[in-house]
Scaffold this motif. Structure first.
Motif, PDB file in Angstrom:
ATOM      1  N   VAL A 108       0.836  -1.206   0.000  1.00  0.00           N
ATOM      2  CA  VAL A 108       0.000   0.000   0.000  1.00  0.00           C
ATOM      3  C   VAL A 108       0.871   1.256   0.000  1.00  0.00           C
ATOM      4  CG1 VAL A 108      -1.649   1.340   1.361  1.00  0.00           C
ATOM      5  CG2 VAL A 108      -1.969  -1.128   1.096  1.00  0.00           C
ATOM      6  N   LEU A 109       1.910   1.250   0.826  1.00  0.00           N
ATOM      7  CA  LEU A 109       2.811   2.404   0.880  1.00  0.00           C
ATOM      8  C   LEU A 109       3.484   2.633  -0.466  1.00  0.00           C
ATOM      9  CD1 LEU A 109       4.236   4.603   2.508  1.00  0.00           C
ATOM     10  CD2 LEU A 109       5.885   2.881   3.259  1.00  0.00           C
ATOM     11  N   LEU A 110       3.928   1.555  -1.101  1.00  0.00           N
ATOM     12  CA  LEU A 110       4.560   1.682  -2.415  1.00  0.00           C
ATOM     13  C   LEU A 110       3.564   2.138  -3.477  1.00  0.00           C
ATOM     14  CD1 LEU A 110       6.829  -1.503  -2.381  1.00  0.00           C
ATOM     15  CD2 LEU A 110       7.588   0.888  -2.262  1.00  0.00           C
ATOM     16  N   ALA A 111       2.308   1.724  -3.338  1.00  0.00           N
ATOM     17  CA  ALA A 111       1.279   2.161  -4.289  1.00  0.00           C
ATOM     18  C   ALA A 111       1.057   3.668  -4.181  1.00  0.00           C
ATOM     19  CB  ALA A 111      -0.027   1.414  -4.030  1.00  0.00           C
ATOM     20  N   VAL A 112       1.035   4.175  -2.956  1.00  0.00           N
ATOM     21  CA  VAL A 112       0.889   5.619  -2.765  1.00  0.00           C
ATOM     22  C   VAL A 112       2.070   6.353  -3.395  1.00  0.00           C
ATOM     23  CG1 VAL A 112       0.814   7.472  -1.053  1.00  0.00           C
ATOM     24  CG2 VAL A 112      -0.516   5.377  -0.691  1.00  0.00           C
ATOM     25  N   GLY A 113       3.275   5.843  -3.153  1.00  0.00           N
ATOM     26  CA  GLY A 113       4.455   6.446  -3.762  1.00  0.00           C
ATOM     27  C   GLY A 113       4.415   6.405  -5.274  1.00  0.00           C
ATOM     28  N   ALA A 114       3.941   5.284  -5.822  1.00  0.00           N
ATOM     29  CA  ALA A 114       3.837   5.166  -7.272  1.00  0.00           C
ATOM     30  C   ALA A 114       2.862   6.184  -7.845  1.00  0.00           C
ATOM     31  CB  ALA A 114       3.400   3.745  -7.649  1.00  0.00           C
ATOM     32  N   GLY A 115       1.792   6.455  -7.088  1.00  0.00           N
ATOM     33  CA  GLY A 115       0.831   7.445  -7.544  1.00  0.00           C
ATOM     34  C   GLY A 115       1.439   8.841  -7.607  1.00  0.00           C
ATOM     35  N   PHE A 116       2.188   9.214  -6.567  1.00  0.00           N
ATOM     36  CA  PHE A 116       2.847  10.518  -6.568  1.00  0.00           C
ATOM     37  C   PHE A 116       3.904  10.594  -7.677  1.00  0.00           C
ATOM     38  CE2 PHE A 116       1.178  10.886  -2.218  1.00  0.00           C
ATOM     39  CZ  PHE A 116       0.729  12.192  -2.251  1.00  0.00           C
ATOM     40  N   ALA A 128       8.560  16.756  -3.139  1.00  0.00           N
ATOM     41  CA  ALA A 128       8.067  15.413  -3.448  1.00  0.00           C
ATOM     42  C   ALA A 128       9.186  14.388  -3.376  1.00  0.00           C
ATOM     43  CB  ALA A 128       7.420  15.398  -4.836  1.00  0.00           C
ATOM     44  N   ARG A 129      10.387  14.765  -3.817  1.00  0.00           N
ATOM     45  CA  ARG A 129      11.528  13.851  -3.735  1.00  0.00           C
ATOM     46  C   ARG A 129      11.814  13.462  -2.292  1.00  0.00           C
ATOM     47  NH1 ARG A 129      14.137  17.024  -7.647  1.00  0.00           N
ATOM     48  NH2 ARG A 129      15.372  18.038  -6.011  1.00  0.00           N
ATOM     49  N   ASP A 130      11.794  14.443  -1.406  1.00  0.00           N
ATOM     50  CA  ASP A 130      12.052  14.154   0.005  1.00  0.00           C
ATOM     51  C   ASP A 130      10.990  13.205   0.570  1.00  0.00           C
ATOM     52  OD1 ASP A 130      14.276  15.752  -0.031  1.00  0.00           O
ATOM     53  OD2 ASP A 130      13.294  17.496   0.897  1.00  0.00           O
ATOM     54  N   ALA A 131       9.728  13.475   0.238  1.00  0.00           N
ATOM     55  CA  ALA A 131       8.650  12.627   0.742  1.00  0.00           C
ATOM     56  C   ALA A 131       8.762  11.211   0.182  1.00  0.00           C
ATOM     57  CB  ALA A 131       7.294  13.232   0.382  1.00  0.00           C
ATOM     58  N   GLY A 135       9.473   7.761   2.199  1.00  0.00           N
ATOM     59  CA  GLY A 135       8.516   6.664   2.036  1.00  0.00           C
ATOM     60  C   GLY A 135       9.166   5.394   1.523  1.00  0.00           C
ATOM     61  N   ALA A 136      10.089   5.540   0.563  1.00  0.00           N
ATOM     62  CA  ALA A 136      10.786   4.367   0.040  1.00  0.00           C
ATOM     63  C   ALA A 136      11.631   3.713   1.116  1.00  0.00           C
ATOM     64  CB  ALA A 136      11.660   4.773  -1.146  1.00  0.00           C
ATOM     65  N   ALA A 137      12.321   4.519   1.922  1.00  0.00           N
ATOM     66  CA  ALA A 137      13.126   3.981   3.013  1.00  0.00           C
ATOM     67  C   ALA A 137      12.243   3.309   4.066  1.00  0.00           C
ATOM     68  CB  ALA A 137      13.955   5.089   3.644  1.00  0.00           C
ATOM     69  N   MET A 138      11.083   3.891   4.320  1.00  0.00           N
ATOM     70  CA  MET A 138      10.151   3.270   5.269  1.00  0.00           C
ATOM     71  C   MET A 138       9.696   1.908   4.761  1.00  0.00           C
ATOM     72  SD  MET A 138       6.579   4.809   6.825  1.00  0.00           S
ATOM     73  CE  MET A 138       7.462   6.181   7.549  1.00  0.00           C
ATOM     74  N   ALA A 139       9.421   1.828   3.455  1.00  0.00           N
ATOM     75  CA  ALA A 139       9.021   0.547   2.870  1.00  0.00           C
ATOM     76  C   ALA A 139      10.125  -0.491   2.989  1.00  0.00           C
ATOM     77  CB  ALA A 139       8.638   0.743   1.403  1.00  0.00           C
ATOM     78  N   ALA A 202       9.498   4.633 -20.092  1.00  0.00           N
ATOM     79  CA  ALA A 202       8.189   5.059 -19.578  1.00  0.00           C
ATOM     80  C   ALA A 202       8.370   5.581 -18.164  1.00  0.00           C
ATOM     81  CB  ALA A 202       7.203   3.894 -19.594  1.00  0.00           C
ATOM     82  N   PRO A 203       8.979   6.748 -18.018  1.00  0.00           N
ATOM     83  CA  PRO A 203       9.368   7.239 -16.686  1.00  0.00           C
ATOM     84  C   PRO A 203       8.227   7.352 -15.692  1.00  0.00           C
ATOM     85  CG  PRO A 203       9.545   8.972 -18.365  1.00  0.00           C
ATOM     86  CD  PRO A 203       9.356   7.685 -19.093  1.00  0.00           C
ATOM     87  N   ALA A 204       7.040   7.681 -16.148  1.00  0.00           N
ATOM     88  CA  ALA A 204       5.921   7.835 -15.219  1.00  0.00           C
ATOM     89  C   ALA A 204       5.500   6.518 -14.583  1.00  0.00           C
ATOM     90  CB  ALA A 204       4.724   8.459 -15.947  1.00  0.00           C
ATOM     91  N   TRP A 205       5.837   5.390 -15.223  1.00  0.00           N
ATOM     92  CA  TRP A 205       5.423   4.076 -14.740  1.00  0.00           C
ATOM     93  C   TRP A 205       6.501   3.383 -13.926  1.00  0.00           C
ATOM     94  CZ3 TRP A 205       0.520   2.656 -14.822  1.00  0.00           C
ATOM     95  CH2 TRP A 205      -0.336   3.298 -15.731  1.00  0.00           C
ATOM     96  N   ALA A 206       7.694   3.926 -13.871  1.00  0.00           N
ATOM     97  CA  ALA A 206       8.788   3.251 -13.163  1.00  0.00           C
ATOM     98  C   ALA A 206       8.471   3.046 -11.686  1.00  0.00           C
ATOM     99  CB  ALA A 206      10.079   4.048 -13.327  1.00  0.00           C
ATOM    100  N   GLY A 207       7.790   4.002 -11.085  1.00  0.00           N
ATOM    101  CA  GLY A 207       7.461   3.894  -9.670  1.00  0.00           C
ATOM    102  C   GLY A 207       6.495   2.783  -9.346  1.00  0.00           C
ATOM    103  N   ALA A 208       5.784   2.272 -10.350  1.00  0.00           N
ATOM    104  CA  ALA A 208       4.817   1.200 -10.103  1.00  0.00           C
ATOM    105  C   ALA A 208       5.481  -0.164  -9.984  1.00  0.00           C
ATOM    106  CB  ALA A 208       3.778   1.166 -11.229  1.00  0.00           C
TER     107      ALA A 208
END
Length: 236
Positions: A108-116, A128-131, A135-139, A202-208
């Motif tokens: 769920v946390l990674l999904a939120v990050g992927a959305g941002f 946004a980078r800091d957040a 979040g990535a480190a928390m995951a 596809a840079p926008a999709w890399a976070g997913a």
């Protein structure tokens, strides 16, 4: 033939595959974190401590802030999972419910990050980078602690230096070394490579990608849990 998960056995093939997929997710997170979120790692705190020291020595406030954010996020994620799982589970064949719950939370946390990440088109601004970094480190902190809580049915997925050293030391002279260790090492490379390829095409999709991989690992692990429960029901 697939190894069965029976009481008293070690982790079966299904659980080992779930660990490998989690390592791939870790590789993807680390690639994105280091190249796009402040040049620090999300799950390798040894490196981040060294990066923090170097940033302090060079008087670079930005580097200090990035490393501290990563360390704080990792600690928060690991601490939260420790509170939820209440320590180590003594189950050798599969992951207990609290471990599965923590993996779902990570997804769920990674999904939120992927959305941002997608909303920024794969190029988040400074705030946004800091957040996203935190979040990535928390995951990754949560994932690392989750594997500790899973006990004998898991293995490290966010840091593999010790895994590699143990494999070399224990593998020398053995006729049948643990074949899952090279699989995990390879998965880390594949996950990082896939994340970088997605950032290029596809840079926008890399976070997913990390979200997809953690979700897949959770589903694979759930299969082992259901199998174990079904076997227990037949024995009863």
């Amino acid at each position: 033939m697939e190894q069965r998960e029976r009481p008293g056995d070690g982790p079966g093939r299904t659980t080992c595959i779930a660990v490998v997929v989690l390592v791939a997710a870790s590789g993807a997170v680390e690639a994105i974190s280091f190249t796009a979120l402040g040049h620090v790692f999300a799950g390798v705190m040894t490196s981040n401590l060294a990066l923090l020291g170097m940033a302090i020595g060079r008087g670079r406030g930005t580097g200090v802030a990035s490393a501290v954010l990563a360390l704080a996020g990792f600690g928060a994620g690991a601490g939260l999972v420790a509170w939820v799982t209440h320590g180590r589970a003594e189950v050798a064949t599969h992951w207990p419910p609290r471990v599965m719950f923590c993996l779902i939370g990570e997804a769920v946390l990674l999904a939120v990050g992927a959305g941002f990440w997608a909303a920024s088109g794969g190029a988040p601004g400074a705030v946004a980078r800091d957040a996203l970094q935190c979040g990535a480190a928390m995951a990754m902190g949560g994932q690392a602690a989750t594997m500790v809580a899973a006990g004998r049915a898991a293995a490290p997925t966010t840091y593999l230096t010790g895994t590699l050293a143990t494999y070399i030391v224990h593998g020398v002279g053995r006729s049948r070394p643990d074949g899952w260790v090279p699989a995990r090492l390879g998965a880390l490379i594949v996950g990082a490579a896939a994340a970088m390829a997605l950032r290029r095409v596809a840079p926008a999709w890399a976070g997913a990608l990390p979200f997809v991989l953690v979700s897949a690992a959770t589903l694979i692990a759930a299969r082992a849990v259901f199998r174990h429960r079904a076997a227990g029901g037949r024995q009863a």
